[in-house]
Design a protein around this motif. Sequence first.
Motif, PDB file in Angstrom:
ATOM      1  N   GLU A  26       0.831  -1.202   0.000  1.00 22.95           N
ATOM      2  CA  GLU A  26       0.000   0.000   0.000  1.00 22.95           C
ATOM      3  C   GLU A  26       0.865   1.250   0.000  1.00 22.95           C
ATOM      4  OE1 GLU A  26      -3.149   0.286   2.929  1.00 22.95           O
ATOM      5  OE2 GLU A  26      -3.392  -1.884   2.907  1.00 22.95           O
ATOM      6  N   ILE A  27       1.921   1.230   0.792  1.00 23.31           N
ATOM      7  CA  ILE A  27       2.834   2.370   0.872  1.00 23.31           C
ATOM      8  C   ILE A  27       3.532   2.585  -0.466  1.00 23.31           C
ATOM      9  CG2 ILE A  27       4.986   3.188   1.923  1.00 23.31           C
ATOM     10  CD1 ILE A  27       4.011   1.796   4.528  1.00 23.31           C
ATOM     11  N   VAL A  28       3.992   1.494  -1.081  1.00 21.00           N
ATOM     12  CA  VAL A  28       4.643   1.593  -2.390  1.00 21.00           C
ATOM     13  C   VAL A  28       3.675   2.151  -3.431  1.00 21.00           C
ATOM     14  CG1 VAL A  28       5.595   0.225  -4.306  1.00 21.00           C
ATOM     15  CG2 VAL A  28       6.365  -0.191  -1.960  1.00 21.00           C
ATOM     16  N   THR A  40       3.810  11.411   7.402  1.00 18.48           N
ATOM     17  CA  THR A  40       2.454  11.825   7.786  1.00 18.48           C
ATOM     18  C   THR A  40       1.480  11.683   6.626  1.00 18.48           C
ATOM     19  OG1 THR A  40       3.328  13.376   9.419  1.00 18.48           O
ATOM     20  CG2 THR A  40       1.056  13.715   8.707  1.00 18.48           C
ATOM     21  N   GLU A  41       1.910  12.081   5.426  1.00 17.16           N
ATOM     22  CA  GLU A  41       1.048  11.969   4.245  1.00 17.16           C
ATOM     23  C   GLU A  41       0.701  10.513   3.961  1.00 17.16           C
ATOM     24  OE1 GLU A  41       2.234  15.100   0.992  1.00 17.16           O
ATOM     25  OE2 GLU A  41       4.060  14.317   1.936  1.00 17.16           O
ATOM     26  N   LEU A  42       1.694   9.645   4.070  1.00 19.34           N
ATOM     27  CA  LEU A  42       1.461   8.234   3.807  1.00 19.34           C
ATOM     28  C   LEU A  42       0.588   7.594   4.872  1.00 19.34           C
ATOM     29  CD1 LEU A  42       5.063   7.280   2.652  1.00 19.34           C
ATOM     30  CD2 LEU A  42       3.028   7.417   1.213  1.00 19.34           C
ATOM     31  N   ALA A  43       0.752   8.021   6.100  1.00 24.20           N
ATOM     32  CA  ALA A  43      -0.090   7.508   7.186  1.00 24.20           C
ATOM     33  C   ALA A  43      -1.542   7.894   6.962  1.00 24.20           C
ATOM     34  CB  ALA A  43       0.415   8.036   8.524  1.00 24.20           C
ATOM     35  N   ASN A  44      -1.767   9.137   6.585  1.00 22.37           N
ATOM     36  CA  ASN A  44      -3.132   9.597   6.323  1.00 22.37           C
ATOM     37  C   ASN A  44      -3.754   8.871   5.135  1.00 22.37           C
ATOM     38  OD1 ASN A  44      -2.988  11.449   8.424  1.00 22.37           O
ATOM     39  ND2 ASN A  44      -2.312  13.135   7.103  1.00 22.37           N
ATOM     40  N   ALA A  45      -2.941   8.631   4.115  1.00 26.65           N
ATOM     41  CA  ALA A  45      -3.456   8.002   2.897  1.00 26.65           C
ATOM     42  C   ALA A  45      -3.768   6.521   3.101  1.00 26.65           C
ATOM     43  CB  ALA A  45      -2.455   8.169   1.759  1.00 26.65           C
ATOM     44  N   THR A  46      -2.964   5.839   3.909  1.00 24.97           N
ATOM     45  CA  THR A  46      -3.146   4.392   4.096  1.00 24.97           C
ATOM     46  C   THR A  46      -3.995   4.045   5.315  1.00 24.97           C
ATOM     47  OG1 THR A  46      -1.096   4.217   5.393  1.00 24.97           O
ATOM     48  CG2 THR A  46      -0.937   3.902   2.990  1.00 24.97           C
ATOM     49  N   GLY A  47      -4.206   5.022   6.198  1.00 21.11           N
ATOM     50  CA  GLY A  47      -4.962   4.747   7.413  1.00 21.11           C
ATOM     51  C   GLY A  47      -4.152   4.031   8.476  1.00 21.11           C
ATOM     52  N   THR A  52       3.882   2.879  12.326  1.00 18.46           N
ATOM     53  CA  THR A  52       3.834   1.706  11.442  1.00 18.46           C
ATOM     54  C   THR A  52       4.399   2.037  10.070  1.00 18.46           C
ATOM     55  OG1 THR A  52       1.915   0.755  12.578  1.00 18.46           O
ATOM     56  CG2 THR A  52       2.290   0.065  10.300  1.00 18.46           C
ATOM     57  N   VAL A  53       3.968   3.160   9.522  1.00 18.32           N
ATOM     58  CA  VAL A  53       4.440   3.567   8.193  1.00 18.32           C
ATOM     59  C   VAL A  53       5.947   3.771   8.212  1.00 18.32           C
ATOM     60  CG1 VAL A  53       4.389   5.431   6.480  1.00 18.32           C
ATOM     61  CG2 VAL A  53       2.254   4.560   7.437  1.00 18.32           C
ATOM     62  N   HIS A  54       6.442   4.396   9.273  1.00 18.99           N
ATOM     63  CA  HIS A  54       7.883   4.665   9.364  1.00 18.99           C
ATOM     64  C   HIS A  54       8.690   3.359   9.382  1.00 18.99           C
ATOM     65  CE1 HIS A  54      11.687   5.855  11.435  1.00 18.99           C
ATOM     66  NE2 HIS A  54      11.619   6.793  10.511  1.00 18.99           N
ATOM     67  N   LYS A  55       8.212   2.351  10.119  1.00 18.43           N
ATOM     68  CA  LYS A  55       8.907   1.063  10.182  1.00 18.43           C
ATOM     69  C   LYS A  55       8.967   0.408   8.800  1.00 18.43           C
ATOM     70  CE  LYS A  55       7.780  -0.011  15.009  1.00 18.43           C
ATOM     71  NZ  LYS A  55       6.990  -0.914  15.895  1.00 18.43           N
ATOM     72  N   HIS A  56       7.874   0.466   8.088  1.00 21.22           N
ATOM     73  CA  HIS A  56       7.849  -0.123   6.750  1.00 21.22           C
ATOM     74  C   HIS A  56       8.781   0.627   5.814  1.00 21.22           C
ATOM     75  CE1 HIS A  56       4.640  -3.229   6.923  1.00 21.22           C
ATOM     76  NE2 HIS A  56       4.243  -2.519   7.965  1.00 21.22           N
ATOM     77  N   LEU A  57       8.793   1.948   5.917  1.00 19.59           N
ATOM     78  CA  LEU A  57       9.670   2.740   5.060  1.00 19.59           C
ATOM     79  C   LEU A  57      11.145   2.453   5.343  1.00 19.59           C
ATOM     80  CD1 LEU A  57       7.808   6.167   5.083  1.00 19.59           C
ATOM     81  CD2 LEU A  57       8.194   4.721   3.082  1.00 19.59           C
TER      82      LEU A  57
END
Length: 263
Positions: A26-28, A40-47, A52-57
């Motif tokens: 989803e992030i990709v 922050t933008e990716l967190a908002n977009a993926t919910g 969590t988003v930072h760990k995946h990145l």
Amino acid sequence: MPRNNPGDGNRKPGSPTIKSVETSLEIVDELQRRENAQVTELANATGKSKGTVHKHLITLLKHDYVVKDGNTYRIGLRFLDIGGYALHQIDGLQYIEPKIDELAEVTGETVQFSVEQRGRSVVLDRKAGKKGVFSRARIGKRFYMHQIAGGKAVLANLPDERVRDIIDRHGLPPTTDETITSEAALFEELKEVRERGYAFNIDESTQGLRAVGVPLMGPSGTVIGAFAVAGPSHRMRGERFESEIPDVIRSVINELELNLAHS
């Protein structure tokens, strides 16, 4: 050549998946849509939470699937290597690529070749002629098959059951007011495509853009993919659109099919 398989990886509702992998994908996907983004933008977009988003990145960054510039992330060139490998698996592409160049030179328009994979049209190669216009297509770009000429040319040469499977999986979403959104209307058009041997896209994927799509058939009689020539409505009209360009594409494909049959 890619083979059409009615059961080609279609995941049924409720089938088990790995949620953490889905989050990374989803992030990709979101990075691809946005070109670049911050956490922050990716967190908002993926919910998902920012943590969590930072760990995946960070994981994707470690393996070169994303790159970081300050606080901004974007897709890494590692995907280019994977894409090149995937493209290399397509048998016969060495015969197809020169024909794309030939059609672009003869028509002056934008030419692309696409195949069906898991119910979507995937662009394998494209070339803009001297008058070629910008379009959303690029190598690897996926389209809904019912929206584009090449997609409809392929659908017309698949069994009805397979076409219904694709509709069940992806639906018939519109991009413009001209996009076909009715299953009955789509099957009626596919019947016409089979009768004349080529498909049209008239403002169905992009307003003001028209295209002609012609299927490429394999030695066994199954459809391999489709060539499409696209251009602006003011040039793609009348006899040029309805017969001249289709005839040019078909003459090139006839030669290509002979080469493939004896390769």
